[in-house]
Design an enzyme around this catalytic site. Structure first.
Site, short mmCIF file in Angstrom:
data_model
loop_
_atom_site.label_atom_id
_atom_site.label_comp_id
_atom_site.label_asym_id
_atom_site.label_seq_id
_atom_site.Cartn_x
_atom_site.Cartn_y
_atom_site.Cartn_z
N ARG A 38 47.13 51.55 42.62
CA ARG A 38 46.16 50.60 42.78
C ARG A 38 45.29 50.99 44.30
O ARG A 38 44.75 50.04 44.98
CB ARG A 38 46.62 48.98 42.93
CG ARG A 38 46.85 48.77 41.63
CD ARG A 38 47.12 47.08 41.60
NE ARG A 38 47.95 46.55 40.48
CZ ARG A 38 48.81 45.52 40.35
NH1 ARG A 38 49.25 45.37 41.70
NH2 ARG A 38 49.35 45.57 39.41
N ARG A 42 40.45 46.68 45.08
CA ARG A 42 40.98 45.42 45.71
C ARG A 42 41.05 45.39 47.10
O ARG A 42 40.37 44.62 47.68
CB ARG A 42 42.26 45.23 44.96
CG ARG A 42 42.16 44.98 43.44
CD ARG A 42 43.37 44.20 42.93
NE ARG A 42 44.96 44.69 43.47
CZ ARG A 42 45.79 44.01 43.14
NH1 ARG A 42 45.70 42.97 42.20
NH2 ARG A 42 47.10 44.35 43.55
N ARG A 51 31.62 46.32 43.02
CA ARG A 51 31.86 45.64 41.66
C ARG A 51 31.29 44.14 41.69
O ARG A 51 31.49 43.26 40.78
CB ARG A 51 33.40 45.45 41.35
CG ARG A 51 33.98 46.39 40.36
CD ARG A 51 35.26 45.98 39.80
NE ARG A 51 35.16 44.81 39.02
CZ ARG A 51 35.86 43.79 38.81
NH1 ARG A 51 37.20 43.74 39.42
NH2 ARG A 51 35.81 42.41 38.19
N ASP A 87 42.21 50.02 33.35
CA ASP A 87 42.97 48.64 33.08
C ASP A 87 43.67 49.38 32.00
O ASP A 87 43.13 49.86 30.92
CB ASP A 87 42.44 47.29 33.04
CG ASP A 87 43.39 46.37 33.09
OD1 ASP A 87 43.53 45.83 34.21
OD2 ASP A 87 43.88 45.99 32.02
N TYR A 162 51.98 41.92 26.31
CA TYR A 162 50.57 41.22 26.57
C TYR A 162 50.04 40.54 25.37
O TYR A 162 49.71 39.42 25.22
CB TYR A 162 49.71 41.82 26.94
CG TYR A 162 49.56 42.13 28.85
CD1 TYR A 162 49.55 40.81 29.43
CD2 TYR A 162 50.09 43.50 29.44
CE1 TYR A 162 49.58 41.20 30.98
CE2 TYR A 162 49.91 43.41 30.75
CZ TYR A 162 49.82 42.38 31.70
OH TYR A 162 49.68 42.45 32.82
#
Length: 355
Positions: A38, A42, A51, A87, A162
């Site tokens: 990551r 972020r 973004r 992702d 998921y």
């Protein structure tokens, strides 16, 4: 031909002699290579600006935006490898699964897979489904030059979790109920996901990935016996499908201290280790013939320079006897991490390990 192969009769490609690929191959390195899970996103203000107003899944499908975000931590931190910005649910979206990534929640699946009829949602993935991936890799490999680009995908168990739960889960009760209650359906589900995952990784490798990492984020919820019986065959299928390309294969999961040997057994060349197990002990559990990646606790980045250096030194000392070591965090960069702390960490590891 992959970005890191040195084929007979040809000159090595630009990334072949990089510190990252040398460490993955367990060869001598000029310094311990560093990259962060990551790292693209972020915590970086430039990422948030790039973004702004763009939903996560859409941002993963814009090649120029993907390239820009992937490059940001390389420019800022001087890391030894880039990780493709995407992702783990992107290949599921690409084959038509009705899903969205909701801010503050994560991936949410509209129609969870709970019955055999639900398997029909999972068709094969083709390169035509993810042309934006190929385009982004082309942009990136031209820009990165000698810096390796890591491709990645979600492992079959985590994708299955998921899909079965319908979103993130603390206890994985629906997932485990299916795994224990209908083992044949479970096997068929993971086998299909293994094919989709392998196809997604092949697209990335053929577009220029120097290495690939398989993320099994939730597999630490399982016992070793359950992993061996119900998960390992599918993960092994993924690794075997890309073995002919000659790129290093990294396997990482969270809370997988009891599974480290099995993660390597699944076919990884490099086993990622979270912060709960020291690297020297992890090496004992994994056994010879594998490099290790890790494993600073991401929270240490909040503790100040002195504490960060002390804890980093502990990781480096534990890694001193390893055949190959890639320095990383024990999980992803936390969103509120100070980017300057990451830059200092890269510089510290490079300085302390310079050969």
């Amino acid at each position: 031909m992959s970005a890191n192969q040195s084929p007979a009769g040809q000159q090595p490609t630009a990334t072949y002699d990089s510190a990252f690929l040398k460490a993955c191959r367990r060869e001598p390195v000029p310094h311990t290579p560093v990259w962060f899970m990551r790292q693209a996103g972020r915590s970086l203000p430039e990422y948030l600006k790039a973004r702004e107003g763009i939903p996560m899944l859409e941002s993963c499908m814009r090649p120029e935006l993907v390239a820009e975000i992937t490059l940001q931590p390389v420019r800022r931190h001087g890391v030894d490898a880039a990780i493709y910005f995407s992702d783990i649910v992107v290949p599921l979206k690409a084959i038509g699964i009705d899903l969205d990534i909701k801010p503050g929640v994560g991936p949410v699946i509209a129609n969870p897979i709970r019955t055999r009829a639900d398997l029909a949602q999972l068709r094969d993935l083709t390169p035509e489904d993810v042309t934006y991936v190929t385009e982004a890799f082309g942009l990136l490999t031209r820009e990165l030059g000698a810096t390796p680009l890591i491709g990645f995908a979600g492992a079959p168990f985590t994708l299955a979790s998921y899909l079965v739960e319908g979103g993130p889960s603390r206890n994985h009760e629906h997932t485990k109920a299916l795994m224990y209650g209908d083992p044949q359906l479970w096997t068929d589900l993971l086998d299909r996901l293994a094919d989709i995952t392998a196809a997604f990784l092949k697209v990335q490798i053929e577009a220029g990935a120097s290495a690939v990492q398989l993320f099994d984020s939730w597999v630490g919820a399982l016992s070793p016996a359950d992993y061996r019986r119900s998960v390992l065959p599918a993960s092994r299928k993924v690794f075997e499908a890309v073995s002919g390309y000659g790129v290093p294969r990294v396997h990482f999961g969270v809370g997988t201290g009891e599974l480290l040997g099995l993660l390597g057994e699944a076919g990884a060349d490099v086993v990622g280790v979270d912060w709960r197990v020291p690297l020297d002990e992890a090496a004992r559990r994994v056994g010879p013939g594998k490099a290790l990646q890790g494993n600073l606790d991401p929270a240490v980045l909040f503790a100040g320079r002195e504490a960060l250096e002390v804890k980093t030194r502990e990781v480096l000392d534990a890694a001193a006897g390893l055949e190959g070591h890639v320095f990383n965090l024990g999980h992803g960069v936390l969103p509120t991490t100070d980017p300057d702390a990451l830059t200092r960490l890269v510089e510290y590891v490079h300085t302390q390990t310079a050969r």
